[in-house]
Scaffold this motif. Structure first.
Motif, PDB file in Angstrom:
ATOM      1  N   SER A 197      27.541  59.081  25.529  1.00 26.80           N
ATOM      2  CA  SER A 197      27.167  58.560  24.222  1.00 26.80           C
ATOM      3  C   SER A 197      28.352  58.538  23.254  1.00 26.80           C
ATOM      4  N   TYR A 198      29.442  59.220  23.590  1.00 26.26           N
ATOM      5  CA  TYR A 198      30.627  59.230  22.734  1.00 26.26           C
ATOM      6  C   TYR A 198      31.506  57.993  22.947  1.00 26.26           C
ATOM      7  N   LEU A 199      31.260  57.206  23.989  1.00 24.27           N
ATOM      8  CA  LEU A 199      32.043  56.005  24.222  1.00 24.27           C
ATOM      9  C   LEU A 199      31.583  54.898  23.286  1.00 24.27           C
ATOM     10  N   LYS A 200      32.517  54.367  22.527  1.00 25.06           N
ATOM     11  CA  LYS A 200      32.176  53.304  21.595  1.00 25.06           C
ATOM     12  C   LYS A 200      32.805  51.974  21.996  1.00 25.06           C
ATOM     13  N   GLN A 201      34.102  52.018  22.351  1.00 23.64           N
ATOM     14  CA  GLN A 201      34.776  50.762  22.703  1.00 23.64           C
ATOM     15  C   GLN A 201      35.986  51.034  23.575  1.00 23.64           C
ATOM     16  N   ALA A 202      36.453  49.967  24.204  1.00 19.80           N
ATOM     17  CA  ALA A 202      37.672  50.014  25.010  1.00 19.80           C
ATOM     18  C   ALA A 202      38.313  48.634  24.954  1.00 19.80           C
ATOM     19  N   LYS A 203      39.609  48.601  25.163  1.00 19.55           N
ATOM     20  CA  LYS A 203      40.310  47.328  25.282  1.00 19.55           C
ATOM     21  C   LYS A 203      40.843  47.220  26.706  1.00 19.55           C
ATOM     22  N   HIS A 204      40.535  46.073  27.324  1.00 15.30           N
ATOM     23  CA  HIS A 204      40.991  45.765  28.676  1.00 15.30           C
ATOM     24  C   HIS A 204      42.007  44.636  28.607  1.00 15.30           C
ATOM     25  N   ARG A 205      43.040  44.741  29.436  1.00 16.51           N
ATOM     26  CA  ARG A 205      44.006  43.651  29.581  1.00 16.51           C
ATOM     27  C   ARG A 205      43.883  43.112  31.000  1.00 16.51           C
ATOM     28  N   THR A 206      43.701  41.806  31.126  1.00 17.79           N
ATOM     29  CA  THR A 206      43.681  41.178  32.449  1.00 17.79           C
ATOM     30  C   THR A 206      45.109  41.118  32.963  1.00 17.79           C
ATOM     31  N   ASP A 207      45.339  41.686  34.138  1.00 20.30           N
ATOM     32  CA  ASP A 207      46.673  41.703  34.734  1.00 20.30           C
ATOM     33  C   ASP A 207      46.820  40.614  35.796  1.00 20.30           C
ATOM     34  N   VAL A 208      45.796  40.438  36.630  1.00 21.86           N
ATOM     35  CA  VAL A 208      45.799  39.427  37.690  1.00 21.86           C
ATOM     36  C   VAL A 208      44.424  38.788  37.727  1.00 21.86           C
ATOM     37  N   LEU A 209      44.391  37.476  37.833  1.00 24.28           N
ATOM     38  CA  LEU A 209      43.139  36.744  38.005  1.00 24.28           C
ATOM     39  C   LEU A 209      43.411  35.650  39.026  1.00 24.28           C
ATOM     40  N   ASP A 210      42.897  35.831  40.253  1.00 19.99           N
ATOM     41  CA  ASP A 210      43.155  34.910  41.350  1.00 19.99           C
ATOM     42  C   ASP A 210      41.827  34.490  41.989  1.00 19.99           C
ATOM     43  N   PRO A 211      41.181  33.444  41.437  1.00 19.49           N
ATOM     44  CA  PRO A 211      39.882  33.011  41.959  1.00 19.49           C
ATOM     45  C   PRO A 211      39.923  32.516  43.404  1.00 19.49           C
ATOM     46  N   GLU A 212      41.046  32.002  43.852  1.00 25.07           N
ATOM     47  CA  GLU A 212      41.140  31.504  45.226  1.00 25.07           C
ATOM     48  C   GLU A 212      41.076  32.635  46.243  1.00 25.07           C
ATOM     49  N   ASN A 213      41.630  33.789  45.886  1.00 24.84           N
ATOM     50  CA  ASN A 213      41.645  34.944  46.784  1.00 24.84           C
ATOM     51  C   ASN A 213      40.677  36.041  46.348  1.00 24.84           C
ATOM     52  N   PHE A 214      39.858  35.755  45.339  1.00 27.00           N
ATOM     53  CA  PHE A 214      38.852  36.689  44.830  1.00 27.00           C
ATOM     54  C   PHE A 214      39.463  38.046  44.480  1.00 27.00           C
ATOM     55  N   THR A 215      40.560  37.987  43.750  1.00 29.24           N
ATOM     56  CA  THR A 215      41.290  39.183  43.344  1.00 29.24           C
ATOM     57  C   THR A 215      41.356  39.242  41.827  1.00 29.24           C
ATOM     58  N   TYR A 216      41.118  40.431  41.299  1.00 31.14           N
ATOM     59  CA  TYR A 216      41.122  40.631  39.858  1.00 31.14           C
ATOM     60  C   TYR A 216      41.665  42.023  39.574  1.00 31.14           C
ATOM     61  N   SER A 217      42.583  42.105  38.627  1.00 31.22           N
ATOM     62  CA  SER A 217      43.116  43.399  38.197  1.00 31.22           C
ATOM     63  C   SER A 217      43.098  43.445  36.683  1.00 31.22           C
ATOM     64  N   PHE A 218      42.752  44.615  36.176  1.00 31.54           N
ATOM     65  CA  PHE A 218      42.778  44.811  34.732  1.00 31.54           C
ATOM     66  C   PHE A 218      43.191  46.235  34.433  1.00 31.54           C
ATOM     67  N   SER A 219      43.594  46.462  33.195  1.00 30.19           N
ATOM     68  CA  SER A 219      43.951  47.804  32.742  1.00 30.19           C
ATOM     69  C   SER A 219      43.197  48.119  31.468  1.00 30.19           C
ATOM     70  N   VAL A 220      42.635  49.321  31.405  1.00 29.26           N
ATOM     71  CA  VAL A 220      42.095  49.836  30.156  1.00 29.26           C
ATOM     72  C   VAL A 220      43.297  50.370  29.396  1.00 29.26           C
ATOM     73  N   ILE A 221      43.592  49.759  28.250  1.00 30.55           N
ATOM     74  CA  ILE A 221      44.821  50.098  27.532  1.00 30.55           C
ATOM     75  C   ILE A 221      44.571  50.833  26.212  1.00 30.55           C
ATOM     76  N   GLU A 222      43.308  50.853  25.768  1.00 32.70           N
ATOM     77  CA  GLU A 222      42.949  51.513  24.517  1.00 32.70           C
ATOM     78  C   GLU A 222      41.486  51.870  24.544  1.00 32.70           C
ATOM     79  N   GLY A 223      41.121  52.919  23.801  1.00 31.44           N
ATOM     80  CA  GLY A 223      39.707  53.215  23.607  1.00 31.44           C
ATOM     81  C   GLY A 223      39.284  54.577  24.089  1.00 31.44           C
ATOM     82  N   ASP A 224      37.999  54.850  23.853  1.00 33.75           N
ATOM     83  CA  ASP A 224      37.412  56.153  24.151  1.00 33.75           C
ATOM     84  C   ASP A 224      37.452  56.498  25.637  1.00 33.75           C
ATOM     85  N   ALA A 225      37.443  55.493  26.507  1.00 38.78           N
ATOM     86  CA  ALA A 225      37.428  55.723  27.953  1.00 38.78           C
ATOM     87  C   ALA A 225      38.701  56.403  28.448  1.00 38.78           C
TER      88      ALA A 225
END
Length: 164
Positions: A67-95
């Motif tokens: 219940s203490y989690l309010k928000q987070a910021k994610h940055r998309t690092d890789v988005l490859d729909p052809e190979n069904f690959t996705y990478s992201f980083s949580v860069i800010e927030g309660d998480a």
């Protein structure tokens, strides 16, 4: 800085292309719809959805067990729909629990022999200094991600005409 790495692999009944479209490409719309008790909203605050895009995730009030989690910021690092690959980083927030520099997650969706998918995920928790992160916090994060995938899977099973 230390790095703690965890890997997971889960099977789903939805084919890779459909699961990727729903869970990754339309996550801003779909996740708050299928898991409103966890995610209140997501919004792009910088970028066009591709690599480098920053999203603000707002967690629902009373989200359990965090219940203490309010928000987070994610940055998309890789988005490859052809190979069904996705990478992201949580860069800010309660998480990040004030103990982490960031959390980087790489997800690869591959076909399973039964025409479904296998989702392979590697998460790297980059700690500040020599701080140790309790296994319980990491396990809870993995369970949350798994619940989100399962909610999307259930939604897609219930709506077979979507995301084809």
């Amino acid at each position: 800085m230390g790095v703690i790495t965890y890997e997971s692999e889960n099977a789903f009944v939805i084919p890779p292309a459909r699961l990727f479209k729903a869970f990754v490409l339309d996550s801003d719309n779909l996740i708050p719809k299928v898991e409103p008790q966890a995610i209140k909203s997501t919004e792009i605050i910088e970028g066009n959805g591709g690599p480098g895009t920053i999203r603000k995730i707002t967690f629902s009030e009373g989200h359990r067990p965090h219940s203490y989690l309010k928000q987070a910021k994610h940055r998309t690092d890789v988005l490859d729909p052809e190979n069904f690959t996705y990478s992201f980083s949580v860069i800010e927030g309660d998480a990040l629990f004030d103990k982490l520099e960031k959390i980087s997650t790489e997800t690869k969706i591959v076909a399973s022999p039964d025409r479904g998918s296998i989702v392979k995920t590697t998460s790297k928790y980059q700690t500040k200094g020599d701080i140790q992160l309790p296994d319980e916090q990491i396990r809870e994060g993995k369970e949350k991600a798994s619940r989100l995938f399962r909610a999307v899977e259930a939604y897609l099973v219930a709506h077979p005409d979507l995301y084809n």
